[in-house]
Design a protein around this motif. Structure first.
Motif, PDB file in Angstrom:
ATOM      1  N   GLU A 144      98.841  50.081  34.857  1.00  0.00           N
ATOM      2  CA  GLU A 144     100.070  49.719  34.823  1.00  0.00           C
ATOM      3  C   GLU A 144     100.447  50.550  36.423  1.00  0.00           C
ATOM      4  O   GLU A 144     101.053  50.086  37.327  1.00  0.00           O
ATOM      5  CB  GLU A 144     100.996  50.192  33.546  1.00  0.00           C
ATOM      6  CG  GLU A 144     102.280  49.763  33.926  1.00  0.00           C
ATOM      7  CD  GLU A 144     102.446  47.980  33.984  1.00  0.00           C
ATOM      8  OE1 GLU A 144     101.510  47.203  33.597  1.00  0.00           O
ATOM      9  OE2 GLU A 144     103.549  47.927  34.926  1.00  0.00           O
ATOM     10  N   TRP A 197      92.493  42.848  33.704  1.00  0.00           N
ATOM     11  CA  TRP A 197      93.435  44.083  33.311  1.00  0.00           C
ATOM     12  C   TRP A 197      93.585  44.776  34.195  1.00  0.00           C
ATOM     13  O   TRP A 197      92.984  45.357  34.689  1.00  0.00           O
ATOM     14  CB  TRP A 197      92.603  44.696  31.661  1.00  0.00           C
ATOM     15  CG  TRP A 197      93.981  45.975  31.533  1.00  0.00           C
ATOM     16  CD1 TRP A 197      94.692  45.491  30.876  1.00  0.00           C
ATOM     17  CD2 TRP A 197      93.806  46.919  31.583  1.00  0.00           C
ATOM     18  NE1 TRP A 197      94.932  46.764  30.174  1.00  0.00           N
ATOM     19  CE2 TRP A 197      94.651  47.715  30.699  1.00  0.00           C
ATOM     20  CE3 TRP A 197      92.907  47.825  32.229  1.00  0.00           C
ATOM     21  CZ2 TRP A 197      94.596  48.995  30.805  1.00  0.00           C
ATOM     22  CZ3 TRP A 197      92.763  49.421  32.272  1.00  0.00           C
ATOM     23  CH2 TRP A 197      94.215  49.904  31.401  1.00  0.00           C
ATOM     24  N   ARG A 246      98.955  48.967  39.348  1.00  0.00           N
ATOM     25  CA  ARG A 246      99.569  47.473  39.504  1.00  0.00           C
ATOM     26  C   ARG A 246     101.177  47.990  40.227  1.00  0.00           C
ATOM     27  O   ARG A 246     101.105  47.340  41.433  1.00  0.00           O
ATOM     28  CB  ARG A 246     100.272  46.432  38.271  1.00  0.00           C
ATOM     29  CG  ARG A 246     100.610  45.077  39.103  1.00  0.00           C
ATOM     30  CD  ARG A 246     100.831  45.231  37.322  1.00  0.00           C
ATOM     31  NE  ARG A 246     102.216  45.145  37.189  1.00  0.00           N
ATOM     32  CZ  ARG A 246     103.541  45.119  37.614  1.00  0.00           C
ATOM     33  NH1 ARG A 246     103.500  44.314  38.398  1.00  0.00           N
ATOM     34  NH2 ARG A 246     103.907  45.932  36.423  1.00  0.00           N
ATOM     35  N   LYS A 247     102.112  49.010  40.076  1.00  0.00           N
ATOM     36  CA  LYS A 247     102.625  49.553  41.151  1.00  0.00           C
ATOM     37  C   LYS A 247     102.700  50.173  41.714  1.00  0.00           C
ATOM     38  O   LYS A 247     103.525  50.025  42.678  1.00  0.00           O
ATOM     39  CB  LYS A 247     103.536  50.286  39.563  1.00  0.00           C
ATOM     40  CG  LYS A 247     104.579  49.519  38.195  1.00  0.00           C
ATOM     41  CD  LYS A 247     105.398  50.560  37.644  1.00  0.00           C
ATOM     42  CE  LYS A 247     106.250  49.625  37.039  1.00  0.00           C
ATOM     43  NZ  LYS A 247     106.093  51.871  35.937  1.00  0.00           N
TER      44      LYS A 247
END
Ligand SMILES: [Fe+2]
Ligand SMILES: [Fe+2]
Ligand SMILES: [Fe+2]
Lengths: 94, 334
Positions: free
Chosen positions: B44, B41, B47-48
């Motif tokens: 977001e 996990w 990750r981006k």
């Protein structure tokens, strides 16, 4: 057409007598070219004497959420390590 | 740097207390120096941001082959040609390691290339400057790879496992790049007066663009603060630029070349050099697509991609045919 080449995982044996080790991945249309690409991408400086490639899709992996159930049981089994046992000095090297 | 001004989607860095349990757990792992691996996990935005940063870094390696590739057929000796060829081949490898790292974050290789070719993703500003003569190839290895090393060495400690491992591989190969560049500079600087003048001219043209590689000062940037909290950026742009200047000054002195900055001087107090900042309006102009070679670089990239399409497709068709034939033979044998 233009479909993306599949992804392959690359494993290289560094010297005779050592295991193949995962070094990275690359795209190639088939296994033969994957090995050729792996030669160019991962062994430009004599890093290997043998190459394995396997399609990334064919690899099954444990999931990160299983970390506990899979690996924690071994934490409590310290007797699996030789240092758990004390051997008197007079006995000598064992 | 190879990735310049990467946005993070955040307007400020959250404190641990403001985070939900999952975010806090993640941040604490990063703080402890644990590596984050692909399927685990992650926020977001992390990750981006990583896709942007690693993608930009990969694009820079690939586009960076163009100014040097320009001189492979015109290298002055066979040995220099073989060395340059090996160097440029390494850069292709660097691009590949990095694209693979980005792909573990759920973006495909073709998507990344499409974003580069449409101009939606950037590559380092430095590769929009031309390489006009052989001394430029020396200056590129010495200064451009030198600046890249400064950035990449610290990124070996980055929190994302695949990115960190790609950096370790790359760093092993980079010092060859910088040394071969400096070797060319030595040959030129200790050669005829005309050769020395070429070396000086190359230094004059590449000095400020090399300083721009680190990006504008980011000491007040939210994006940098967030990236540093996530350990996908380790030092500020100014820290790295300072380090680069301090390292390069004695190297230029050894060559008997003058760094094109009359205000460059040693500052005992800060134990570093004072120097003139590059012209940041030029930097923003190059980033916006108006550098001397932006169009040429993009055209060369797009042309290579499009001209190679029939060949990539042909190999796929061949692989499918062979697989079908094998399957048919297996059925026949049963
Ligand atoms: Fe590189
Ligand atoms: Fe480079
Ligand atoms: Fe390099």
């Amino acid at each position: 057409m233009s479909s993306e080449w599949p992804l392959w995982e690359v494993f290289i044996r560094g010297q005779h007598g050592l295991n193949h080790r995962h070094v990275g991945s690359l795209h190639a249309p088939d296994a033969e070219l994957a090995i050729k690409h792996a030669r160019d991408v991962y062994t430009r400086r004599n890093e290997g004497v043998s190459i394995w490639v396997v399609k990334s899709n064919d690899i099954s992996a444990s999931s990160p959420s299983d970390k506990g159930p899979l690996f924690e049981p071994s934490n409590s089994k310290v007797y699996r390590h030789p240092t758990f046992f004390e051997i008197p000095e007079e006995v000598g090297h064992m | 740097m190879y990735a310049q001004m990467v946005k993070t989607d955040s307007d400020r860095v959250k404190s641990l207390a403001e985070m939900n349990p999952q975010e806090r757990d993640f941040q604490e792992r990063v703080d402890r120096g644990e590596k984050i691996e692909p399927k685990e996990w992650m926020p977001e935005a992390y990750r981006k941001t990583l896709i942007r940063q690693i993608g930009q870094h990969a694009h820079s390696e690939i586009v960076g082959q163009l100014p040097e590739g320009n001189w492979i057929t015109r290298a002055p000796t066979l040995e220099r040609k073989a060395i340059l060829l090996a160097k440029v081949q390494d850069e292709a490898g660097h691009g590949l390691y990095l694209y693979c790292a980005a792909e573990t974050l759920g973006v495909s290789r073709d998507e990344l290339l499409a974003l580069l070719h449409s101009g939606k993703m950037k590559y380092s500003s430095i590769f929009n400057y031309p390489t006009l003569n052989w001394a430029d190839i020396g200056a590129v290895g010495w200064l451009v790879d030198g600046a890249a090393i400064m950035n990449q060495v610290q990124l070996q400690k980055t929190s994302y496992g695949p990115y960190s491992r790609a950096m370790v591989r790359i760093c092993k190969e980079e010092s060859f790049h910088q040394r071969q560049g400096y070797d060319i500079m030595m040959k030129m600087a200790f050669g005829t007066p005309a050769q020395k003048a070429m070396a000086q001219d190359a230094l004059n043209r590449f000095w400020y663009p090399a300083l721009m590689m680190f990006g504008p000062s980011d000491k007040d940037s939210v994006h940098s603060a967030q990236s540093m909290a996530w350990k996908i950026k380790i030092n500020t742009n100014d820290e790295l630029r300072q380090k680069f200047v301090d390292q390069t000054v004695p190297q230029a002195r050894y060559l008997g070349l003058t760094i094109p900055d009359p205000d460059l001087k040693w500052n005992e107090e800060k134990a570093g050099h004072d120097f003139t900042e590059p012209d940041w309006s030029e930097f923003f102009d190059v980033i916006a697509g108006n550098g001397p070679c932006n169009r040429e670089r993009m055209n060369a990239r797009v042309k290579a991609w499009e001209d190679g399409a029939w060949f990539r497709d042909g190999l796929v068709a061949h692989a499918e045919k062979v697989a079908d034939r094998r399957a048919a033979a297996r059925v026949a044998a049963e």
